[in-house]
Write a protein that holds these residues in place. Sequence first.
Motif, PDB file in Angstrom:
ATOM      1  N   ASN A   1     -14.346   0.193  -6.842  1.00 34.99           N
ATOM      2  CA  ASN A   1     -15.010   1.038  -5.855  1.00 34.99           C
ATOM      3  C   ASN A   1     -14.090   2.189  -5.475  1.00 34.99           C
ATOM      4  OD1 ASN A   1     -17.050   1.746  -3.813  1.00 34.99           O
ATOM      5  ND2 ASN A   1     -15.487   1.103  -2.332  1.00 34.99           N
TER       6      ASN A   1
ATOM      7  N   ARG B   1     -18.407   1.109   1.766  1.00 33.60           N
ATOM      8  CA  ARG B   1     -17.993  -0.169   1.169  1.00 33.60           C
ATOM      9  C   ARG B   1     -16.493  -0.399   1.351  1.00 33.60           C
ATOM     10  NH1 ARG B   1     -20.783  -0.038  -3.744  1.00 33.60           N
ATOM     11  NH2 ARG B   1     -22.470  -1.005  -2.558  1.00 33.60           N
TER      12      ARG B   1
ATOM     13  N   SER C   1     -10.622  -1.506  -3.003  1.00 34.28           N
ATOM     14  CA  SER C   1     -11.201  -0.168  -2.921  1.00 34.28           C
ATOM     15  C   SER C   1     -10.081   0.857  -2.953  1.00 34.28           C
ATOM     16  CB  SER C   1     -12.007   0.006  -1.628  1.00 34.28           C
ATOM     17  OG  SER C   1     -13.236  -0.694  -1.699  1.00 34.28           O
TER      18      SER C   1
ATOM     19  N   ARG D   1      -9.893  -7.937  -8.343  1.00 29.89           N
ATOM     20  CA  ARG D   1      -9.715  -8.409  -6.964  1.00 29.89           C
ATOM     21  C   ARG D   1     -10.617  -7.710  -5.954  1.00 29.89           C
ATOM     22  NH1 ARG D   1      -4.539 -10.693  -6.764  1.00 29.89           N
ATOM     23  NH2 ARG D   1      -4.245 -11.828  -8.730  1.00 29.89           N
ATOM     24  N   GLY D   2     -11.369  -6.720  -6.382  1.00 27.75           N
ATOM     25  CA  GLY D   2     -12.274  -6.041  -5.457  1.00 27.75           C
ATOM     26  C   GLY D   2     -11.606  -5.037  -4.540  1.00 27.75           C
TER      27      GLY D   2
ATOM     28  N   ASN E   1      -6.571  -7.794  -2.664  1.00 28.65           N
ATOM     29  CA  ASN E   1      -7.857  -8.502  -2.581  1.00 28.65           C
ATOM     30  C   ASN E   1      -8.932  -7.537  -2.093  1.00 28.65           C
ATOM     31  OD1 ASN E   1      -7.571  -8.331   0.286  1.00 28.65           O
ATOM     32  ND2 ASN E   1      -6.319 -10.193   0.258  1.00 28.65           N
ATOM     33  N   ASP E   2     -10.101  -8.062  -1.792  1.00 26.17           N
ATOM     34  CA  ASP E   2     -11.219  -7.187  -1.432  1.00 26.17           C
ATOM     35  C   ASP E   2     -11.114  -6.620  -0.021  1.00 26.17           C
ATOM     36  OD1 ASP E   2     -11.744  -9.495  -0.017  1.00 26.17           O
ATOM     37  OD2 ASP E   2     -13.728  -9.838  -0.895  1.00 26.17           O
ATOM     38  N   ARG E   3     -10.045  -6.944   0.694  1.00 27.00           N
ATOM     39  CA  ARG E   3      -9.800  -6.308   1.992  1.00 27.00           C
ATOM     40  C   ARG E   3      -8.892  -5.084   1.875  1.00 27.00           C
ATOM     41  NH1 ARG E   3      -9.104 -11.745   3.573  1.00 27.00           N
ATOM     42  NH2 ARG E   3     -10.838 -12.527   4.820  1.00 27.00           N
TER      43      ARG E   3
END
Length: 447
Positions: free
Chosen positions: A306, A358, A279, A276-277, A254-256
């Motif tokens: 990202n 980010r 990085s 899912r965002g 996920n984005d975490r």
Amino acid sequence: MTTDTPPQACDLLIEAGWVVPVEPHGVVLEDHAVAIRDGVIVALLPTREARARFLAAETVSRPDAALIPGLVNAHTHNPMTLLRGIADDLPLMEWLQGHIWPVEGAVIGPDFVADGIALSIAEMLRGGTTCANENYFFPDVQAAVYKRHGFRARVGLPVIDFPTAWASSSDEYFDRAGEVHDQWRDDPLIATAFAPHAPYTVSDANFERIRMLADQLDLPVHLHTHETAHEVTESHDKLGQRPLARLDRLGLVNDRLIAVHMTQLNHAEIELCAQRGVSVVHCPESNLKLASGFCPVGKLRKAGVNVAIGTDGCASNNDLDMFGETRTAALLAKAVAQDASALDAASALHAATLGGARALGFETKIGSIESGKQADLVCVDLGQLETQPLHHVISQLIYATGRHQVSDVWIAGRPKLRDRVLVDMDSDALIVNARQWRARIAAIRIS
């Protein structure tokens, strides 16, 4: 009749030949200045206008320099700076299990961590890095040392499935993680993240516990994964799933998620990360040195993932030079993709600054030069012989500039490097201390 507006007070005015704000992308502003008050950027404007609008307590003028956001080292093990060069030219698992872990087991403790962090802070500041995403043991000590030196960091809360000097059981890892997080949860410079070591050293049960707590506390999860082909093959053979699929099953994609290395990815995994965002932190020099593989940066960027840049630790890199790392990332991406535009200069600088911010969840605070953000800033002297003639500022920063050209550094508006001299850090004492650790480690390895 008009009334002249009196100048506004500010703490610091930095005037530069060029300001590279990173956002908007690829922009270079000539003869501009940044005004800072209470550690925060209050304006970015032409130098002539800045002098008329602001009455600064201090003005720093660098007409031959580019002013950029502080570089963000998005993955590092900074206490391991004291292990620089002890086990070179070996593949990952032999390097880790046969050399690094045995030496660490003999020396690891609060003093080792504190001294390694202090040495790394000095090296990072001299290279224009103002923020680190830390992944090591004794996060309580790490956080205290970063704070003492006014350095911005997200400190990892380690979880691994075997006893270490930090914790002897899963419950103790989580109990101590909670204590460190509670101590630093409201600090302006120090934040925390869960830092499970890797899929092959953390159980499903502990990953599920991390996911639950990360959701509750809104913390990132900083994890080595898909680092080598062996890791992926072993996971598939033992568990019937590739590591990322397993992490997805456990609710962690996920984005975490700060996914480090990611040298072994297929198309579906890249698309999953984009959706899912996630990085991805690219550590090209460590991956090259350990022959771990190549992160497909060009494909990740095209998919919208990202991408950030990290040096990894000095035991496998062997430096904390984000200028060198970013240049390697840009060049390697082109070769891997067979596309000269795979990671262009402006995008490489973005990855080393705002991309890293980010990934760490700091993008509203740092990573670009914008009003309202923290004044984490770096002056890079482009007037030297090695960066002449100067046709394109961002190109020169990525492809020609060395960390020795960093002249000044500020974190939250506070000077940390001035005219290449560290502020409030004793370089000679750091060198003496490092040499003492060298003798101690050499004695351990001989015996």
